[in-house]
Every structure is written in C-alpha cells, then in structure tokens.
Design an enzyme around this catalytic site. Sequence first.
Site, mmCIF file in Angstrom:
data_model
loop_
_atom_site.group_PDB
_atom_site.id
_atom_site.type_symbol
_atom_site.label_atom_id
_atom_site.label_comp_id
_atom_site.label_asym_id
_atom_site.label_seq_id
_atom_site.Cartn_x
_atom_site.Cartn_y
_atom_site.Cartn_z
ATOM 1 C CB SER A 141 -0.889 0.260 1.437
ATOM 2 O OG SER A 141 -1.816 1.217 1.243
ATOM 3 C CE1 TYR A 154 -3.800 -3.029 5.477
ATOM 4 C CE2 TYR A 154 -2.761 -0.588 4.526
ATOM 5 C CZ TYR A 154 -3.949 -1.997 4.830
ATOM 6 O OH TYR A 154 -3.374 -2.327 2.665
ATOM 7 C CE LYS A 158 -1.391 -3.926 2.932
ATOM 8 N NZ LYS A 158 -0.878 -5.573 2.469
#
Length: 325
Positions: A141, A154, A158
Amino acid sequence: MGKKQPVVVITGASSGIGRATALHFARRGADLVLAARREEALEGLIEECEAYGSRAFSVPTDTSDPEAVQEVAARAVEAYDRIDVWVNNAAVSFFAPFLEVPLKDFNRVIDVNVMGYVYGARVALQHMRSQGSGVLINVASIVGVVPQPYTSAYSMSKAAVRALGVSLRSELLLAKARKVHVCTVLPATIDTPFFNQAANYTGRRAQAMPPVYSPQKVAATIYKLVDSPRGEVVVGRIGRSMVRQHRFAPAKVEAAMAHQVDKTHLSKKQSAEATSGNLYEPSADRRDTAVTGGWSGRRRSVQRSLLGTAALATAGGVVLRRLRG
C-alpha cells in the site's frame, strides 16, 4: 502473457482486490488456486471463474497459520504440477489511536499482514526456485511509504512488505535466479469492502479516503507484472504523486495525509461502535464478499487538495536540487 496459461495462487481472494484479480486471470484462462477464510464466498467465486473457462479450486485458509499456507501450495502443485504466480494479498486492519488499540489486535494485524506474507513467500519461492521460474507478487500500500494516523500496525505491515520485497530481490540477484521475480504493488485507496471490515475503536465510521480507484485497476496491474515484472508499482495517480513527492518534502506530504485521514477517512457525521471487525473471524455480511465496496464516487475535492500539496512538494524539490547544484 504467453500461450501457456499460468498457475496462479491468490490469498485473500474472497473479496476486493483478491476477488477482482481472480476474475481478471480467469477471463484469460489461468488455472487458479483461491485462498481465504470464507469458504462460501470462495465457492461462489469458483463458479464465476469456471464460467469464463478457467480451472479453479479453493482452499479455506487463515494465512497467519504457516501449515495452512503450506497446504495451499501443496494442493496447487498436486493439482497443476507447478506454481507460476503467487499473489500475497490477504490483509486486515484497525482504525484506532495507537494508545487505545488492544495489543492483541495490533499483534493480529502483524501476524496476518507480515507473517502471512512471509509464509506465502517461503512456499512460493521454494517451488519457483526449484522449477526455475515464477513471479511472487506482494500487495502492499502507499501507506507503506506515507504512513497515516490511526492505522499504525497496518502502515507498519505495508512498510515491512516493501522491505521484504527488496530483500528477496537482492537474494535472487545474488543467486542469479533471473527468471524468478518478486514484485510489490502499492495501491492508493481502492473501492473494496475492506473499510467496512476493519476493526474500529475511534467512535467514527471508517470510509474510503478519496480519491478512490477501482480494484480492477489493481488486478490489471498484477496481471501485467506476470509478463513484465517490476520491483515496485504504485496504482493510482494520487498514490504515484504522493510517493514521488514524499522524497522531496516528507513533512508536507505526511501532514497532508494526516489531515485528510482525519477529515475524510473517518466520518464526521456517522458514529461507530467499538468492534474487532474481521480480525479474528471473517465478516458474516454477504456484501463484504463483493469486489467493490460502494466508494467509487469519492474523488475530486480531496484529489485537488492532495495534488496541490504534491505540487508544493515538487516545487520544493526543484528548488532544493538547484541549491545543491
């Protein structure tokens, strides 16, 4: 893609980017192995893939379990004799201030998003090195480059996926395994059910932060990487701009990201009860097995704002280069 259709393994295939990717390959006749926790959703996806003439089967899998991931690879080789493409895509997340998220939820995100990719990469590369070719594609991401508030685990995960890709490419280079490739895909905000499924402890409803791009755009990028592997590919114009400009003016871009998350990623109008989302159990809502999440209209105003910030960063970078010159 050549005449010989690839054997493709996709994790997180039950919805969103994973489902879109499965359908994209199915339309082109690939042999598919589809992994996710939701068995019923996978059964429906298999029917769709077979309707396009593709061979497909599913393996219900929690990718945080290394033995379960090994089983996916074993089933793929048993059925098709090889693994040509492995797409690490399964991921979970939460929205919460760092000091308020339960530590077990933080650990769960790392287990799925980092270790799940590690388990997938190990089994995929073992087979690809043995057969002499293959493409491992890790879906990361842009928040792995420009982290955002309230999704600390998160964003960390990533960034770790990006680092994993660089490290693996370096090892393959040293091993002279020229026909084995590791690619990292960095999508911007994508229209998937992901935001409805995330854990949330903010008291505000999570929603897709505009501009929002289609999951089919990511699927098409993944498909192209099979024939033309690249180390990293960003999906979405605003994502490419933010990643590029973050090199020149990180503070400005990070500030823009923080403010836009607070303004548009978490609703100012809709509240939300605290929930662990799909961290430990898959969503029971049938709408969460779709490719899209209904966010496609969220685009223009924030895009102008973020591109304006990127333009400032560009100008700053030009000035900096001139001063250095």
